[in-house]
Write a protein that holds these residues in place. Sequence first.
Motif, PDB file in Angstrom:
ATOM      1  N   CYS A  41       0.774  -1.089  -0.247  1.00  9.47           N
ATOM      2  CA  CYS A  41      -0.382  -0.028   0.207  1.00  9.47           C
ATOM      3  C   CYS A  41       0.759   1.316  -0.123  1.00  9.47           C
ATOM      4  CB  CYS A  41      -1.211   0.300   1.090  1.00  9.47           C
ATOM      5  SG  CYS A  41      -2.334  -1.251   1.238  1.00  9.47           S
ATOM      6  N   PRO A  42       0.518   2.214  -0.327  1.00 10.38           N
ATOM      7  CA  PRO A  42       0.800   3.546  -0.579  1.00 10.38           C
ATOM      8  C   PRO A  42       1.860   3.382   1.524  1.00 10.38           C
ATOM      9  CG  PRO A  42      -1.026   4.433  -1.844  1.00 10.38           C
ATOM     10  CD  PRO A  42      -1.219   2.473  -1.852  1.00 10.38           C
ATOM     11  N   LYS A 226      -2.845  -7.060  -5.684  1.00 17.19           N
ATOM     12  CA  LYS A 226      -1.179  -7.014  -5.858  1.00 17.19           C
ATOM     13  C   LYS A 226      -1.020  -7.885  -7.188  1.00 17.19           C
ATOM     14  CE  LYS A 226      -0.653 -10.430  -3.010  1.00 17.19           C
ATOM     15  NZ  LYS A 226       0.190 -11.603  -2.157  1.00 17.19           N
ATOM     16  N   LEU A 227      -1.885  -8.689  -8.211  1.00 20.61           N
ATOM     17  CA  LEU A 227      -1.897  -8.386  -9.683  1.00 20.61           C
ATOM     18  C   LEU A 227      -1.888  -7.516 -10.292  1.00 20.61           C
ATOM     19  CD1 LEU A 227      -4.354 -11.214 -10.093  1.00 20.61           C
ATOM     20  CD2 LEU A 227      -1.999 -11.506  -9.644  1.00 20.61           C
ATOM     21  N   TRP A 228      -2.851  -5.814 -10.318  1.00 17.15           N
ATOM     22  CA  TRP A 228      -2.746  -5.257 -10.887  1.00 17.15           C
ATOM     23  C   TRP A 228      -2.136  -4.194 -10.519  1.00 17.15           C
ATOM     24  CZ3 TRP A 228      -6.926  -5.436 -14.579  1.00 17.15           C
ATOM     25  CH2 TRP A 228      -6.898  -4.437 -15.197  1.00 17.15           C
ATOM     26  N   GLY A 229      -1.779  -4.223  -9.265  1.00 16.36           N
ATOM     27  CA  GLY A 229      -0.783  -2.794  -8.756  1.00 16.36           C
ATOM     28  C   GLY A 229      -1.138  -1.579  -7.500  1.00 16.36           C
ATOM     29  N   ALA A 230      -2.015  -2.413  -7.865  1.00 13.27           N
ATOM     30  CA  ALA A 230      -3.250  -0.761  -7.369  1.00 13.27           C
ATOM     31  C   ALA A 230      -4.658  -1.757  -6.545  1.00 13.27           C
ATOM     32  CB  ALA A 230      -3.523   0.628  -7.734  1.00 13.27           C
ATOM     33  N   ALA A 231      -4.822  -0.987  -5.438  1.00 13.17           N
ATOM     34  CA  ALA A 231      -6.246  -1.245  -4.862  1.00 13.17           C
ATOM     35  C   ALA A 231      -7.364  -0.921  -5.914  1.00 13.17           C
ATOM     36  CB  ALA A 231      -6.044  -0.847  -3.574  1.00 13.17           C
ATOM     37  N   VAL A 271     -17.445 -23.305  -8.135  1.00 13.43           N
ATOM     38  CA  VAL A 271     -16.863 -21.585  -8.257  1.00 13.43           C
ATOM     39  C   VAL A 271     -17.950 -21.996  -6.828  1.00 13.43           C
ATOM     40  CG1 VAL A 271     -17.488 -19.353  -8.381  1.00 13.43           C
ATOM     41  CG2 VAL A 271     -16.650 -21.008 -10.506  1.00 13.43           C
ATOM     42  N   ALA A 272     -17.005 -20.627  -5.189  1.00 12.84           N
ATOM     43  CA  ALA A 272     -17.714 -20.931  -4.155  1.00 12.84           C
ATOM     44  C   ALA A 272     -18.452 -19.934  -3.981  1.00 12.84           C
ATOM     45  CB  ALA A 272     -16.486 -22.001  -2.792  1.00 12.84           C
ATOM     46  N   MET A 273     -16.931 -18.966  -4.729  1.00 11.67           N
ATOM     47  CA  MET A 273     -17.334 -16.990  -4.056  1.00 11.67           C
ATOM     48  C   MET A 273     -17.348 -16.691  -5.400  1.00 11.67           C
ATOM     49  SD  MET A 273     -15.920 -13.969  -1.690  1.00 11.67           S
ATOM     50  CE  MET A 273     -17.245 -13.923  -0.494  1.00 11.67           C
ATOM     51  N   GLU A 274     -18.108 -15.465  -5.800  1.00  8.79           N
ATOM     52  CA  GLU A 274     -17.395 -15.394  -7.565  1.00  8.79           C
ATOM     53  C   GLU A 274     -17.544 -13.682  -6.938  1.00  8.79           C
ATOM     54  OE1 GLU A 274     -20.341 -16.515 -10.344  1.00  8.79           O
ATOM     55  OE2 GLU A 274     -22.553 -14.934  -9.436  1.00  8.79           O
ATOM     56  N   ALA A 275     -16.207 -13.499  -7.549  1.00 15.25           N
ATOM     57  CA  ALA A 275     -16.209 -11.537  -7.687  1.00 15.25           C
ATOM     58  C   ALA A 275     -15.666 -10.784  -8.502  1.00 15.25           C
ATOM     59  CB  ALA A 275     -15.128 -11.590  -6.013  1.00 15.25           C
ATOM     60  N   GLY A 276     -15.559  -9.913  -8.920  1.00 11.11           N
ATOM     61  CA  GLY A 276     -15.307  -8.602  -9.343  1.00 11.11           C
ATOM     62  C   GLY A 276     -14.331  -7.160  -8.944  1.00 11.11           C
ATOM     63  N   ALA A 277     -13.392  -6.898 -10.036  1.00  7.77           N
ATOM     64  CA  ALA A 277     -12.558  -5.481  -9.464  1.00  7.77           C
ATOM     65  C   ALA A 277     -12.144  -4.452 -10.944  1.00  7.77           C
ATOM     66  CB  ALA A 277     -11.506  -6.075  -8.583  1.00  7.77           C
ATOM     67  N   GLN A 278     -12.483  -3.867 -10.677  1.00  7.41           N
ATOM     68  CA  GLN A 278     -12.445  -2.663 -11.065  1.00  7.41           C
ATOM     69  C   GLN A 278     -11.827  -1.543 -11.177  1.00  7.41           C
ATOM     70  OE1 GLN A 278     -16.917  -1.699 -13.016  1.00  7.41           O
ATOM     71  NE2 GLN A 278     -15.899  -3.033 -14.858  1.00  7.41           N
ATOM     72  N   TRP A 279     -11.228  -0.550 -11.855  1.00  5.01           N
ATOM     73  CA  TRP A 279     -10.164   0.353 -11.633  1.00  5.01           C
ATOM     74  C   TRP A 279     -10.449   1.393 -12.782  1.00  5.01           C
ATOM     75  CZ3 TRP A 279      -8.430  -4.961 -11.299  1.00  5.01           C
ATOM     76  CH2 TRP A 279      -7.969  -4.888 -10.193  1.00  5.01           C
TER      77      TRP A 279
END
Length: 279
Positions: A41-42, A226-231, A271-279
């Motif tokens: 994190c920053p 961690k994969l994207w390099g930012a929250a 699959v137990a939990m599905e999710a999505g993340a956007q920047w």
Amino acid sequence: MQIDIDDLRRWIGREEHASEALSATRLQQYEATLEDSPPQCPAGTAPPLIHWCLAQPVVPMSELGRDGHPALGSFLPPVPLPRRMWAGGEITFHDNLRVGNTVDRCSKITDVTLKQGRSGDLCFVTVTHDISTAGRAICTERQDLVYRAAASGPTVASPAPVAAPPGDKSQTISPHPTLLFRFSALTFNGHRIHYDRRFCTDVEGYAGLVVHGPLQATLLCHFAAKLWGAAPKTFWFRSVSAICDDTDFTLNATEEGDGLRLWTAAVGHPVAMEAGAQW
């Protein structure tokens, strides 16, 4: 069982407020429990979703229900179904928390609905949380709770013939009972399905201790960061089935549009939990 949904909907609009400071010790406990999960994190800021460890409801032992949750009928409506789960949610992040910040949580019930599932009545309660510090918005969160009837048999089925596929990136997690206990302690979560094995198997019908939905969501969110390099700016998740401590599970991610599609799955299971993340 007859459920008076009109009576339960009278709880819509009810609010609850709580505050707690983020201490250096709490952050250290969080990072030690999740170990290599929190992303870099920053400088001086805390990982996303650490607010789930702060300003949680605090009630006396005498006011807990049979499952270890606070009894219903005060803030949350008195749904006459005994099994309660965090079904999913969505978070929009506005800013970062820092050690020493006092977190203010304003929670409001925004919807109560009744649906029919394969196992009978399902009552969904939607809660909106506004998290801030000193008037500075940290995140806005929608939390979806689901209530259902008592288990009439084993809750976790045998592994499906076709297991969930791996993501382009994946990581294996061992759900040790101590990890589950520590996460319960960090989030002041008394739900017995996460630490009381006899209650899990004999009363709730699970195959073992249940891995918290918020723990899975936290691991997925940190994995994405961690994969994207930012929250991420937004993160959503939905529980599909339970994961127990009798087998390892994986975190999985695949790029999709301007973000990541994420999921968890116990080894050899769907699959137990599905999710999505956007920047």
